[in-house]
Design a protein around this motif. Structure first.
Motif, PDB file in Angstrom:
ATOM      1  N   GLN A   1      -7.916  10.330  11.669  1.00 15.08           N
ATOM      2  CA  GLN A   1      -7.018   9.819  12.703  1.00 15.08           C
ATOM      3  C   GLN A   1      -5.601   9.768  12.146  1.00 15.08           C
ATOM      4  O   GLN A   1      -5.381   9.905  10.936  1.00 15.08           O
ATOM      5  CB  GLN A   1      -7.443   8.413  13.137  1.00 15.08           C
ATOM      6  N   GLU A   2      -4.657   9.594  13.037  1.00 12.92           N
ATOM      7  CA  GLU A   2      -3.281   9.376  12.587  1.00 12.92           C
ATOM      8  C   GLU A   2      -2.596   8.409  13.527  1.00 12.92           C
ATOM      9  O   GLU A   2      -2.943   8.311  14.703  1.00 12.92           O
ATOM     10  CB  GLU A   2      -2.498  10.684  12.458  1.00 12.92           C
ATOM     11  N   VAL A   3      -1.642   7.686  12.958  1.00 12.18           N
ATOM     12  CA  VAL A   3      -0.841   6.739  13.721  1.00 12.18           C
ATOM     13  C   VAL A   3       0.578   7.275  13.757  1.00 12.18           C
ATOM     14  O   VAL A   3       1.132   7.657  12.720  1.00 12.18           O
ATOM     15  CB  VAL A   3      -0.846   5.337  13.070  1.00 12.18           C
ATOM     16  N   SER A   4       1.151   7.319  14.963  1.00 13.56           N
ATOM     17  CA  SER A   4       2.547   7.737  15.134  1.00 13.56           C
ATOM     18  C   SER A   4       3.358   6.533  15.587  1.00 13.56           C
ATOM     19  O   SER A   4       2.950   5.816  16.506  1.00 13.56           O
ATOM     20  CB  SER A   4       2.659   8.837  16.199  1.00 13.56           C
ATOM     21  N   PHE A   5       4.487   6.334  14.940  1.00 11.95           N
ATOM     22  CA  PHE A   5       5.402   5.259  15.313  1.00 11.95           C
ATOM     23  C   PHE A   5       6.712   5.873  15.791  1.00 11.95           C
ATOM     24  O   PHE A   5       7.240   6.773  15.143  1.00 11.95           O
ATOM     25  CB  PHE A   5       5.737   4.373  14.103  1.00 11.95           C
TER      26      PHE A   5
ATOM     27  N   MET B   1       0.825  -1.190   0.000  1.00 11.28           N
ATOM     28  CA  MET B   1       0.000   0.000   0.000  1.00 11.28           C
ATOM     29  C   MET B   1       0.865   1.248   0.000  1.00 11.28           C
ATOM     30  O   MET B   1       2.052   1.178   0.262  1.00 11.28           O
ATOM     31  CB  MET B   1      -0.906   0.003   1.241  1.00 11.28           C
ATOM     32  N   THR B   2       0.260   2.377  -0.323  1.00  5.79           N
ATOM     33  CA  THR B   2       0.948   3.649  -0.199  1.00  5.79           C
ATOM     34  C   THR B   2       0.181   4.485   0.810  1.00  5.79           C
ATOM     35  O   THR B   2      -1.050   4.398   0.896  1.00  5.79           O
ATOM     36  CB  THR B   2       1.028   4.402  -1.539  1.00  5.79           C
ATOM     37  N   VAL B   3       0.900   5.258   1.575  1.00  4.76           N
ATOM     38  CA  VAL B   3       0.292   6.078   2.612  1.00  4.76           C
ATOM     39  C   VAL B   3       0.928   7.457   2.607  1.00  4.76           C
ATOM     40  O   VAL B   3       2.049   7.631   2.137  1.00  4.76           O
ATOM     41  CB  VAL B   3       0.450   5.440   4.018  1.00  4.76           C
ATOM     42  N   GLU B   4       0.195   8.425   3.125  1.00  7.07           N
ATOM     43  CA  GLU B   4       0.748   9.766   3.291  1.00  7.07           C
ATOM     44  C   GLU B   4       1.387   9.818   4.675  1.00  7.07           C
ATOM     45  O   GLU B   4       0.737   9.506   5.671  1.00  7.07           O
ATOM     46  CB  GLU B   4      -0.372  10.795   3.187  1.00  7.07           C
ATOM     47  N   SER B   5       2.653  10.199   4.714  1.00  2.00           N
ATOM     48  CA  SER B   5       3.350  10.185   6.000  1.00  2.00           C
ATOM     49  C   SER B   5       4.411  11.265   6.057  1.00  2.00           C
ATOM     50  O   SER B   5       4.791  11.847   5.043  1.00  2.00           O
ATOM     51  CB  SER B   5       3.997   8.814   6.217  1.00  2.00           C
ATOM     52  N   ARG B   6       4.878  11.509   7.275  1.00  3.91           N
ATOM     53  CA  ARG B   6       6.014  12.403   7.486  1.00  3.91           C
ATOM     54  C   ARG B   6       6.901  11.772   8.551  1.00  3.91           C
ATOM     55  O   ARG B   6       6.415  11.058   9.427  1.00  3.91           O
ATOM     56  CB  ARG B   6       5.558  13.806   7.873  1.00  3.91           C
ATOM     57  N   TYR B   7       8.179  12.024   8.435  1.00  5.98           N
ATOM     58  CA  TYR B   7       9.143  11.462   9.379  1.00  5.98           C
ATOM     59  C   TYR B   7       9.977  12.589   9.950  1.00  5.98           C
ATOM     60  O   TYR B   7      10.513  13.411   9.202  1.00  5.98           O
ATOM     61  CB  TYR B   7      10.049  10.436   8.680  1.00  5.98           C
TER      62      TYR B   7
ATOM     63  N   ALA C   1       5.099   0.476   4.735  1.00  4.55           N
ATOM     64  CA  ALA C   1       4.679   1.245   3.561  1.00  4.55           C
ATOM     65  C   ALA C   1       5.174   2.684   3.654  1.00  4.55           C
ATOM     66  O   ALA C   1       5.500   3.305   2.645  1.00  4.55           O
ATOM     67  CB  ALA C   1       3.156   1.224   3.427  1.00  4.55           C
ATOM     68  N   ALA C   2       5.256   3.216   4.868  1.00  9.20           N
ATOM     69  CA  ALA C   2       5.651   4.615   5.052  1.00  9.20           C
ATOM     70  C   ALA C   2       7.159   4.813   5.126  1.00  9.20           C
ATOM     71  O   ALA C   2       7.682   5.764   4.546  1.00  9.20           O
ATOM     72  CB  ALA C   2       4.991   5.175   6.311  1.00  9.20           C
TER      73      ALA C   2
ATOM     74  N   LEU D   1       7.528   8.653  13.012  1.00  4.77           N
ATOM     75  CA  LEU D   1       6.887   8.472  11.714  1.00  4.77           C
ATOM     76  C   LEU D   1       5.386   8.619  11.928  1.00  4.77           C
ATOM     77  O   LEU D   1       4.803   7.897  12.728  1.00  4.77           O
ATOM     78  CB  LEU D   1       7.210   7.077  11.174  1.00  4.77           C
ATOM     79  N   VAL D   2       4.771   9.592  11.261  1.00  5.87           N
ATOM     80  CA  VAL D   2       3.343   9.862  11.430  1.00  5.87           C
ATOM     81  C   VAL D   2       2.629   9.585  10.119  1.00  5.87           C
ATOM     82  O   VAL D   2       3.011  10.100   9.070  1.00  5.87           O
ATOM     83  CB  VAL D   2       3.092  11.321  11.874  1.00  5.87           C
ATOM     84  N   ILE D   3       1.582   8.769  10.191  1.00 13.45           N
ATOM     85  CA  ILE D   3       0.793   8.401   9.021  1.00 13.45           C
ATOM     86  C   ILE D   3      -0.594   9.001   9.176  1.00 13.45           C
ATOM     87  O   ILE D   3      -1.286   8.763  10.169  1.00 13.45           O
ATOM     88  CB  ILE D   3       0.712   6.873   8.859  1.00 13.45           C
TER      89      ILE D   3
END
Length: 195
Positions: free
Chosen positions: A42-46, A4-10, A87-88, A32-34
């Motif tokens: 919503q957003e997921v932060s890793f 998959m492709t996702v919009e993210s920032r690191y 993916a991110a 890493l935030v998706i």
């Protein structure tokens, strides 16, 4: 290769160090935030860091709402950790390799300071040239990077060689090129060059 492709920032932490995964580099630790995952708004932060013996991995996960909505246990269960972060993260590494070609179009050298995916015209030329040193160096880079983020490395090599518009590299070809890169010591060069 991530499905998959996702919009993210690191965002690397202050004082983060550049980790060399051969010719692939990333500053760690970092966040890493998706966006719009696991659901819209919503957003997921890793938290991303290097784990000895495993490679680049998420060490913490946070799900938050950007629209003032409750985050439920269902939302948490819908976070496919492996799929999302893999993916991110590929969009936030830098691939740095100087290739030496004898192709007149490139005057003998071409440097990449970009994501791991090369343009289709370069991939096609590497494929046509077969298991020469430049091709095998790229194969080793792909293999070791995929292994460091927990992807199936041989499958990643096959899929990356598909580029935007090409067919994936046949499994037997990928396997032969990986073996040849190992036999020629390219994997060891990869490891010792940056450690």
């Amino acid at each position: 290769m991530p499905e998959m492709t996702v919009e993210s920032r690191y965002t690397p932490d202050a004082g983060a160090q550049t980790h060399h995964l051969g010719s692939v580099m990333i500053d760690m630790p970092g966040t890493l935030v998706i966006s719009d995952a696991p659901a819209k708004g919503q957003e997921v932060s890793f938290r991303v860091d290097w784990i000895q013996g495993e490679g680049v991995r998420p060490t913490a996960i946070t799900v938050s709402s950007k629209v003032g909505r409750e985050v439920t246990s269902t939302d948490l269960r819908n976070v496919n950790v492996k799929q999302l972060w893999r993916a991110a993260i590929v969009d936030h590494v830098v691939y740095r390799r100087m290739f030496h070609f004898d192709w007149e179009k490139f005057d003998g050298k071409i440097a990449f300071d970009s994501p791991v995916q090369l343009p289709d015209d370069i991939l096609e030329r590497l494929r046509l040239r077969g298991p020469e040193r430049a091709t095998l160096a790229y194969v080793a880079d792909l293999y070791m990077f995929a292994d460091s983020i927990g992807l199936a490395p041989a499958l990643y090599v096959q899929q990356i060689f598909a580029g935007e518009n090409l067919e994936p590299l046949p499994r037997t070809t990928a396997t032969k090129w990986i073996k040849k890169a190992r036999d020629l010591g390219i994997f060891e060069e990869w490891f010792y060059a940056d450690n």
